[in-house]
Write an enzyme that holds these catalytic residues in place. Structure first.
Site, PDB file in Angstrom:
ATOM      1  N   HIS A  25     -63.702 -16.518  31.330  1.00 43.91           N
ATOM      2  CA  HIS A  25     -63.707 -15.091  31.692  1.00 43.91           C
ATOM      3  C   HIS A  25     -64.298 -14.185  30.614  1.00 43.91           C
ATOM      4  O   HIS A  25     -63.769 -13.108  30.328  1.00 43.91           O
ATOM      5  CB  HIS A  25     -62.287 -14.638  32.016  1.00 43.91           C
ATOM      6  CG  HIS A  25     -61.741 -15.213  33.292  1.00 43.91           C
ATOM      7  ND1 HIS A  25     -62.538 -15.599  34.340  1.00 43.91           N
ATOM      8  CD2 HIS A  25     -60.455 -15.449  33.684  1.00 43.91           C
ATOM      9  CE1 HIS A  25     -61.778 -16.062  35.325  1.00 43.91           C
ATOM     10  NE2 HIS A  25     -60.525 -15.988  34.962  1.00 43.91           N
ATOM     11  N   HIS A  80     -60.527  -9.729  39.442  1.00 43.53           N
ATOM     12  CA  HIS A  80     -59.486 -10.743  39.265  1.00 43.53           C
ATOM     13  C   HIS A  80     -58.120 -10.225  39.730  1.00 43.53           C
ATOM     14  O   HIS A  80     -57.111 -10.412  39.060  1.00 43.53           O
ATOM     15  CB  HIS A  80     -59.426 -11.154  37.793  1.00 43.53           C
ATOM     16  CG  HIS A  80     -58.798 -12.501  37.544  1.00 43.53           C
ATOM     17  ND1 HIS A  80     -57.440 -12.712  37.596  1.00 43.53           N
ATOM     18  CD2 HIS A  80     -59.351 -13.698  37.247  1.00 43.53           C
ATOM     19  CE1 HIS A  80     -57.167 -13.976  37.311  1.00 43.53           C
ATOM     20  NE2 HIS A  80     -58.325 -14.599  37.107  1.00 43.53           N
ATOM     21  N   GLU A 126     -61.464 -14.876  44.105  1.00 45.09           N
ATOM     22  CA  GLU A 126     -62.496 -14.313  43.235  1.00 45.09           C
ATOM     23  C   GLU A 126     -63.891 -14.763  43.674  1.00 45.09           C
ATOM     24  O   GLU A 126     -64.296 -15.889  43.388  1.00 45.09           O
ATOM     25  CB  GLU A 126     -62.258 -14.749  41.795  1.00 45.09           C
ATOM     26  CG  GLU A 126     -60.860 -14.491  41.270  1.00 45.09           C
ATOM     27  CD  GLU A 126     -60.522 -15.406  40.107  1.00 45.09           C
ATOM     28  OE1 GLU A 126     -61.182 -15.308  39.054  1.00 45.09           O
ATOM     29  OE2 GLU A 126     -59.608 -16.252  40.258  1.00 45.09           O
TER      30      GLU A 126
END
Length: 381
Positions: free
Chosen positions: A130, A206, A345
């Site tokens: 991420h 997210h 996602e």
């Protein structure tokens, strides 16, 4: 094999809007809190006449709250989050955040572009997750526009500059995210980015969803999920895709018809469920005729709430909240535990920069990265 939706800067596509009747959505700017160094974190509250509201904060360009009515008209918050800026920085769960530069995992925290190898921050064992230690989720974005339009939509646009070398990535990237709520209760999230040097981009949102709401939170194992995907990407012990594209038929990963999430979540006979401690996998969406395809439909029988996720990306990560362990402080004093939320996602595939057969995350100077996703809220009939 390219998947990034790019457009020439000389003919930039307009933000997607949905038509409505009279003006039916509002945008209000407010203060959410301050960081330890005194930096003010702002919030913009988007609301429509049907009781749907979305609060977006400048820390991480984060969806902090999404309030929707259930089948009885009772409004409650259906996303997990925090009450203060400090809590967002203290926990690694990415609740509602904008993820970048690269959502999901990159194996061994390295990738190559045109013969040059780049070393990223390893923040998930040996892997990169991420965007690294200081990804887009931990940065303070700048509000560049707050507006209400004549089509019944209200929106906020936030932007940031990610300098060359940030997190190990090449290129100075100018990123923006627009959240737009319309009078039909659809929240559109429009991600965009440009670069001055060839780089990789894979942005997403997210949010963790729980359609029972915060007031009477029930585990998401009782939710029903549909993902129109005939294949998924199996992972190794580090949750990095092996490179295989595997058929979902006859496996716990077949959600082509609505399936109760808890029905196969603890299947000890499936190696992939064991490796992910549940679901933490990339689903390859079936191709459709439209640019925007349905990525998932989630419903909760008790409340009747439903969301549909639409995207222009090739895949969606279904994460069943396996690492929520009761130590993450949530809104209203709740401690979030495993099963309190799930993520859907949209994305290019994890580890795409290291898998030539996966859709590409490459972005060139003079192009604009575009990822549009929609969260359509409602109730089941």
């Amino acid at each position: 094999m390219s998947s990034i939706r790019t457009i020439a800067l000389t003919s930039a596509a307009a933000i997607i809007t949905l038509s409505g009747a009279a003006l039916a959505a509002d945008a209000e700017r407010e203060v959410f809190g301050t960081l330890e160094d005194g930096t003010e974190i702002e919030a913009v509250l988007l609301s429509n006449d049907d009781g749907v509201t979305a609060r977006v904060i400048t820390l991480g360009a984060t969806l902090q709250s999404l309030q929707t009515p259930d089948k009885r008209g009772t409004v409650d918050d259906i996303v997990l989050g925090h009450d203060t800026p400090a809590e967002y920085l203290a926990t690694p769960q990415y609740l509602g955040a904008t993820i970048g530069r690269f959502a999901n995992r990159i194996g061994d925290a390295t990738f190559s572009l045109d013969g040059t190898e780049y070393t990223l921050e390893a923040n998930d064992g040996d892997n990169h997750l991420h965007g690294g230690v200081t990804g887009f989720d931990k940065l303070v974005w700048t509000i560049t526009d707050v507006s209400e339009d004549d089509d019944g939509a209200a929106s906020v646009t936030m932007s940031l500059t990610s300098p060359d070398g940030a997190g190990g990535y090449p290129g100075t990237v100018e990123a923006s995210v627009t959240y737009m709520l319309d009078d039909d209760g659809t929240l559109t999230i429009d991600h965009r980015a440009t670069t001055d040097k060839t780089t990789i981009i894979n942005m997403t949102n997210h949010s963790y969803f729980n359609l029972s709401g915060h007031k009477d939170m029930r585990p998401i194992v009782s939710h029903d999920l549909m993902i129109p995907a005939s294949a998924y990407t199996p992972v190794d012990s580090g949750l990095i895709p092996t490179g295989e594209i595997r058929d979902v038929a006859g496996t716990p990963f077949d959600f082509r018809e609505p399936m109760r999430i808890g029905a196969r979540l603890r299947n000890g006979n499936d190696e992939q469920i064991m490796l992910g401690l549940g679901y933490d996998h990339n689903f390859v969406l079936d191709e459709g005729d439209e640019d925007m395809r349905l990525a998932a439909r989630l419903t909760a029988a008790v409340t009747g709430r439903m969301i549909e996720i639409y995207t222009d990306q090739p895949a969606v990560q279904f994460y069943s909240g396996n690492f929520l362990d009761g130590t993450t402080p949530g809104k209203g004093g709740i401690l979030y535990r495993q099963g309190d939320g799930l993520c859907l996602e949209p994305q290019v595939y994890p580890d795409a920069p290291n898998k030539p057969d996966f859709p590409s995350a490459r972005l060139e100077p003079g192009e604009e990265y575009v990822h549009v996703m929609k969260i359509k809220t409602g109730v089941t009939k």
